[in-house]
Design an enzyme around this catalytic site. Structure first.
Site, PDB file in Angstrom:
ATOM      1  N   ALA A   1      -4.117  -0.515  -2.329  1.00 55.32           N
ATOM      2  CA  ALA A   1      -4.040   0.041  -1.104  1.00 55.32           C
ATOM      3  C   ALA A   1      -3.582   1.711  -1.127  1.00 55.32           C
ATOM      4  CB  ALA A   1      -3.013  -0.807  -0.169  1.00 55.32           C
TER       5      ALA A   1
ATOM      6  N   HIS B   1       1.390   4.591   3.486  1.00 51.94           N
ATOM      7  CA  HIS B   1       2.356   4.769   1.936  1.00 51.94           C
ATOM      8  C   HIS B   1       2.470   6.066   1.688  1.00 51.94           C
ATOM      9  CE1 HIS B   1       0.677   0.302   1.939  1.00 51.94           C
ATOM     10  NE2 HIS B   1      -0.461   0.905   2.198  1.00 51.94           N
TER      11      HIS B   1
END
Length: 268
Positions: A125, A221
């Site tokens: 991811a 992130h």
């Protein structure tokens, strides 16, 4: 003429289904089988719909696949990864967080040497893993990872023990510690933290913060790193799969891209 890549897929959840949809008509990739838990065999066979066989163990798949694709998470990799490697079958996985258990890493290494096979952990991811790997050659001094999700993105995780996810009105840091601790305590949520750590300073030397944030609608992130190479800041705002708000679309796409790379004579 391209050599056919025969694969077996661990799991049949949202990520596995996305991968299958993307590659089932992709020449020269051929899906031989799904590997399922015994308790989920009926659902797996229903999904397979005679397009490929369904089994509970790698050894049952005939002919032997060239590659096992782990879409089943930590438990699937732990159960089937060593068995595949021992029999000479390569493995790809996004379950990097499973390596927080030192015994699994050792078992995978031993099995790979026994069978003359390899296991590759994908970026999943997040991005920037290639830069961290390169930077680690010269030396990395500090790496920090911050994972931020909408509150309900942490449903079913340890975060529920420290806050009421449904009523949060401001960002709440529900974990602060090392990447190893994050991967161990959040097995379904911290594969990114483990991937970043293993590409840089290691699971015990990368600091992690996990945040439930009602002000965001995506999984965010953030990587910060510094060393002899300079400084690095990387941020990904990822959408979930349309079929499952807890699964990263980019993680599923990273598997598809790796399969296409492995089936191609030119790789990047």
């Amino acid at each position: 003429m391209k050599k056919q890549l025969n694969i077996a897929i661990l799991g049949h959840g949202p990520i596995a289904r996305y991968v299958i949809e993307q590659v089932i008509d992709e020449s020269p990739i051929r899906i031989l089988a799904l590997i399922s838990r015994e308790s989920s065999l009926h659902k797996a066979r229903e999904f397979a719909n005679n397009r490929f066989s369904v089994h509970t163990a790698i050894k049952e798949v005939i002919p032997k696949p060239d590659l096992v694709v782990d879409c089943a998470g930590h438990s699937g990799l732990t159960e089937h990864g060593p068995a595949a490697l021992e029999t000479g079958i390569n493995v790809i996985s996004i379950s990097t967080g499973a390596l927080a258990a030192p015994e699994l890493l050792g078992k995978l290494e031993t099995s790979a040497r026994t069978g003359g096979a390899k296991i590759k952990f994908l970026s999943g991811a997040v991005g920037g893993i290639d830069s961290l790997l390169a930077a680690s050659v010269g030396g990395i001094e500090e790496v920090r990872y911050i994972g931020r999700k909408p509150p309900l993105g942490w449903s079913g995780s340890r975060a529920e023990q420290s806050c009421d996810l449904k009523s949060l009105e401001e960002p709440f840091v529900h974990f602060s510690g090392t990447a190893r601790e994050a991967a161990r305590l959040y097995p379904a949520n911290a594969n990114v933290a483990a991937a970043i750590a293993l590409a840089s300073k290691g699971l015990d030397d990368v600091s992690v913060e996990l945040i439930a944030d009602p002000g965001v609608s995506r999984n965010i992130h953030e990587i910060q790193a510094s060393g002899t190479f300079g400084d690095l800041k990387f941020r990904v705002e990822g959408n979930p799969l349309s079929t499952n708000p807890k699964s990263s679309a980019l993680a599923a796409m990273s598997i598809v891209q790796e399969l296409k790379q492995q089936a191609s004579p030119v790789r990047f």
